[in-house]
Enzyme design. Structure first.
Site, PDB file in Angstrom:
ATOM      1  CG  HIS A   1       1.124  -4.971  -3.305  1.00 45.50           C
ATOM      2  ND1 HIS A   1       1.136  -5.814  -2.230  1.00 45.50           N
ATOM      3  CD2 HIS A   1       0.076  -4.135  -3.101  1.00 45.50           C
ATOM      4  CE1 HIS A   1       0.146  -5.485  -1.402  1.00 45.50           C
ATOM      5  NE2 HIS A   1      -0.531  -4.477  -1.914  1.00 45.50           N
TER       6      HIS A   1
ATOM      7  CG  HIS B   1       4.028  -3.193  -1.164  1.00 45.44           C
ATOM      8  ND1 HIS B   1       3.537  -2.275  -2.045  1.00 45.44           N
ATOM      9  CD2 HIS B   1       3.128  -3.247  -0.161  1.00 45.44           C
ATOM     10  CE1 HIS B   1       2.391  -1.779  -1.590  1.00 45.44           C
ATOM     11  NE2 HIS B   1       2.128  -2.351  -0.438  1.00 45.44           N
TER      12      HIS B   1
ATOM     13  CD  GLU C   1      -3.288  -1.548  -3.180  1.00 46.07           C
ATOM     14  OE1 GLU C   1      -3.761  -0.666  -2.453  1.00 46.07           O
ATOM     15  OE2 GLU C   1      -2.327  -2.260  -2.846  1.00 46.07           O
TER      16      GLU C   1
ATOM     17  CD  GLU D   1      -5.299  -3.862  -1.335  1.00 45.23           C
ATOM     18  OE1 GLU D   1      -5.549  -3.007  -0.467  1.00 45.23           O
ATOM     19  OE2 GLU D   1      -4.149  -4.258  -1.609  1.00 45.23           O
TER      20      GLU D   1
ATOM     21  CG  ASP E   1      -3.369  -5.324   1.131  1.00 46.72           C
ATOM     22  OD1 ASP E   1      -4.229  -4.585   1.633  1.00 46.72           O
ATOM     23  OD2 ASP E   1      -2.370  -4.896   0.496  1.00 46.72           O
TER      24      ASP E   1
ATOM     25  CG  ASP F   1      -5.792  -0.896   2.443  1.00 46.80           C
ATOM     26  OD1 ASP F   1      -5.725  -2.106   2.706  1.00 46.80           O
ATOM     27  OD2 ASP F   1      -5.141  -0.358   1.522  1.00 46.80           O
TER      28      ASP F   1
HETATM   29 MN    MN Z   1      -4.364  -2.563   1.164  1.00 45.74          MN
HETATM   30 MN    MN Z   2      -2.215  -3.496  -1.030  1.00 46.51          MN
END
Ligand code: MN
Ligand code: MN
Length: 292
Positions: free
Chosen positions: A153, A161, A185, A277, A91, A80
């Site tokens: 998010h 976030h 995600e 994600e 992200d 990630d």
């Molecule tokens: Mn992530």
């Molecule tokens: Mn994330």
């Protein structure tokens, strides 16, 4: 303009993701993988949006190697990674099976498929629970469970976030997605479908700039304000900058409640977890997946 920077961050994240796929192999030291990923982000003109998470098996999220870590890649590993360009974030995450295991592959397919379903659906006006429903139904069709206390998010400048949360189940809460940047995600598991807090992760975020007495703590706080602002960072990065005395400073900053340290997140029945994600930029008439 921020849109260009959001797209730039997304493009870098996408390129680094492809690069990461070539270096994540069984028994490679996680520390080496994390550093190569973060170096590549910088080489391509971005900065890490948060410490690279390399979470294995039942650790769903928030494992980043400490400066002296000797853990090797194995099992079902989630990569990630985050990129920011002047605070504009991307992200993205993917999972890899390093033990040629049928169930790992199925878990990976389940979270990936859930993400693909959302990608075709998500737009301005979508309801958060409709997205959760799609994720839940897709993962359940593989006879797995989504992780219900992890979620997508909204992202804002220097805020990983922010704003809306997008659940991985149909929670019946009908919040409407407006224009903005969102990370989706899905996580899939054979276990109970929740995470519990594990050991401290060495990943921190600034919560209060208030004064702290110790000189090393103050020096580190100033560096955090300058370099990371309100984005997450890790002890490994600070040890690189200040040496191991950074660990002492971080402890003081945590005790003084300048920093919050995140725990590792462990699947409640210690079952393996997969994750996929991407980041979506929602505009009035179109949605762009920035990290593909
Ligand atoms: Mn992530
Ligand atoms: Mn994330």
């Amino acid at each position: 303009m921020d849109k260009e920077k959001i797209l730039k961050a997304g493009k870098i994240a996408s390129q680094v993701k492809e690069y990461a796929k070539t270096i994540v192999k069984k028994d490679i030291i996680l520390l080496e993988i994390a550093e190569k990923i973060e170096d590549k982000i910088i080489e391509l003109g971005g900065k890490p949006g948060f410490p690279t998470n390399l979470s294995i098996n039942e650790i769903a999220a928030h494992y980043t190697p400490p400066h002296d870590d000797e853990t090797k890649a194995s099992g079902l590993i989630k990569i990630d990674l985050g990129v920011h360009v002047d605070g504009n974030l991307a992200d993205t995450a993917f999972s890899v099976d390093l033990e040629d295991n049928k169930e790992n592959k199925k878990l990976i397919e389940a979270s990936q498929k859930a993400l693909e379903k959302v990608a075709k659906f998500i737009k301005q006006g979508s309801k958060t629970n409709e997205i959760g429903y799609l994720i839940q139904k897709t993962i359940e069709s593989y006879e797995f469970s989504p992780i219900i206390n992890l979620s997508g998010h909204e992202m804002k400048k220097y805020e990983l976030h922010a704003g809306l949360t997008i659940p991985n189940i149909d929670d019946k809460r009908e919040f409407i997605l407006e224009k903005g940047t969102y990370a989706i995600e899905p996580f899939a598991t054979k276990g109970g479908g929740r995470v519990r807090d594990g050991k401290p992760s060495g990943i921190y975020i600034l919560i209060d700039e208030k004064n702290v007495r110790s000189p090393i703590a103050r020096e580190i706080l100033e560096f955090i304000l300058e370099e990371y602002k309100t984005l997450p960072f890790c002890s490994r990065w600070l040890v690189k900058k200040f040496g191991t005395k950074a660990l002492f400073g971080l402890k003081q900053l945590e005790q003084n409640e300048n920093l919050h340290q995140f725990p590792q997140l462990i699947e409640i029945s210690n079952q393996k977890v997969s994750q996929a994600e991407n980041t979506f930029l929602i505009e009035k008439d179109k949605t762009i997946s920035t990290t593909e």
